[in-house]
Structure formats: C-alpha cells, structure tokens
Scaffold this active site. Sequence first.
Site, short mmCIF file in Angstrom:
data_model
loop_
_atom_site.label_atom_id
_atom_site.label_comp_id
_atom_site.label_asym_id
_atom_site.label_seq_id
_atom_site.Cartn_x
_atom_site.Cartn_y
_atom_site.Cartn_z
N HIS A 193 54.69 8.49 39.09
CA HIS A 193 55.95 8.02 39.67
C HIS A 193 56.54 6.43 39.27
O HIS A 193 57.43 6.08 39.77
CB HIS A 193 55.87 7.69 41.43
CG HIS A 193 56.11 9.11 42.14
ND1 HIS A 193 55.00 9.71 42.71
CD2 HIS A 193 57.22 9.93 42.03
CE1 HIS A 193 55.40 10.76 43.25
NE2 HIS A 193 56.57 11.06 42.79
N ARG A 223 60.42 18.32 51.75
CA ARG A 223 61.63 17.52 51.37
C ARG A 223 62.47 17.96 50.50
O ARG A 223 61.95 18.78 49.59
CB ARG A 223 61.00 16.10 51.19
CG ARG A 223 60.55 15.80 49.50
CD ARG A 223 60.06 14.50 49.35
NE ARG A 223 61.23 13.79 49.29
CZ ARG A 223 61.88 13.43 48.09
NH1 ARG A 223 61.38 13.85 46.90
NH2 ARG A 223 62.90 12.64 47.86
N ASN A 225 64.53 17.44 47.12
CA ASN A 225 64.83 16.81 45.88
C ASN A 225 65.86 17.48 45.02
O ASN A 225 66.04 18.62 45.20
CB ASN A 225 63.11 16.67 45.06
CG ASN A 225 63.26 15.69 43.94
OD1 ASN A 225 63.87 14.74 44.10
ND2 ASN A 225 62.47 16.11 43.13
#
Length: 264
Positions: A193, A223, A225
């Site tokens: 990341h 989640r 993205n």
Amino acid sequence: MGITFRKETFRDDFTFKNSPEHIRRFPFPFHEDAYMYAVNIEPHVVGPRGSVLENLIDVDEHYVAEMQDRALVLAEDPLRCQSLPHMTLAGWDLLELLMEQQALGYPEHFTLTRDGDRWRWINRPLGIDDTFTFGDTSTLPYGPMEYITRQSQGDFCILDQRDGNLWMDAGMVTTQADWSLDFDIGMNFFEWHAPVPLAHEKGIFVRALKFLTNIQQGKPARRLNWTMTINPRLDTSPENYHKWGPDRATVTPENVGDKVHLRV
C-alpha cells in the site's frame, strides 16, 4: 430464472454495456458528495433480494464475458496468477468457498456434488464439467486457486498472516487499477500500500490491518473499493500501460459521459 449473460468485450471495440436491471443493482460507493479515504468496512451479510448482496458471492450478467477476458489476459501474461508454495492449502480453501457459494446462490448455473474427497463441479455458463479429488492438485488442469478464479468474477488475493502482519502470497489479478501482482507478491500490507497518497499519514492502514488481523472465522467483512477508468477496460495493469494510458488523453467535454467509467 437464470441470468442472461451478455456477449460483450472489454477491449478493442468495447461493446460492454449494462442492462437497466444491472444499473439498478449497482453498488454506488458514495454516501455523500465529498470523498476521502476511509476504513469503510462492514459485516459481509446477505442483503436485499435483487441486489449485489443477495448472495455472498455475486455472479452477474457480465460473468461469461469477464471470464473470457481473464483467459485472454492470462494467455498473454501467466504471471497475473501466482501462488507461493506454502499457499496451496489456502487455494483449496478458496476453491471450496467459491464452489459452495456459487452453487448455493445460482443452482441453475452451477452444481457441486461431493462423495468424500471425490468432487464433481459443473459450470454451465462456461461449459465445464470436471470430476477431481479434493486436495490432489494433479486431478485439476491448474492449481486450485487458479482453477476456480478462472471461473469467478473479480480479482483475488490470498493473504498469509504472520509476524503481526499480512503478506500477499497468492493471487489472481487481471483487472487491477494500475498495480502489479507480480511486483507485490510476497510483500506485506504496508509495503504494497506504500504508493497510496494521504492514507498513511492519516493512520488508515494501521487501523485497517488491526481490523483485518482480528476478523473471526465465519464473520466475513466487506468494503467498497472504486476507481475511474477510461473506456470499459478491465485490464488497466502497469504491465499494459502502453495500451490503456493513452486513452486518458482522448477525454473531452463532449465525450466524457461515454468514455469515463466508475468501477466498484
């Protein structure tokens, strides 16, 4: 009633299109007009009927075309799928999860039958009918992770947890937004990341790692993205930047509505 799979392309002539039904079920990722990086994680539970969350693993009208595009990418660059030697067992876990959920959610398209370790997998949209021994890689045409992710929408990364961190040690990544599995394989959570701006300073990845390493068995999380892509191209990898990078210079005020696509 089964899914009507579209015949379409995500390269060259770009015939991709969403049906009105698919637009209505699109998982729009923004809850307000402003956006900033956030750990927008929530429990992955079954949602309303007809939504993308109706089943734990979603299959939609683009399934067949996406799998055809994945096969083209892998034929050009086999390194888009990699698994370090110690991750084979995790690949079998992924195969079991995806087969079970696809057969459960879409029985008209997928069937899984088991007689001990002797399994039969039928994938009607792709014309696959294979019998194999679970746990015996020699009975499949590919390793277990590659076999099932050649038949599953979306990219997949399998992470190993050790030394208080997560390590990207296996993956099938053919539709990434400008990052490379071949470059990131074997890296830990903070290393892969590293190129993301702002989020490190805000402590987002520290919080995300703490959450991920404490997820309990049987309690998955999700989640949303997203990325913006010029033209409906799935393969926007750095390896193929020379193919899709110039597309950015073709956007004008007149064609922006046709060329710019939101991918979630």
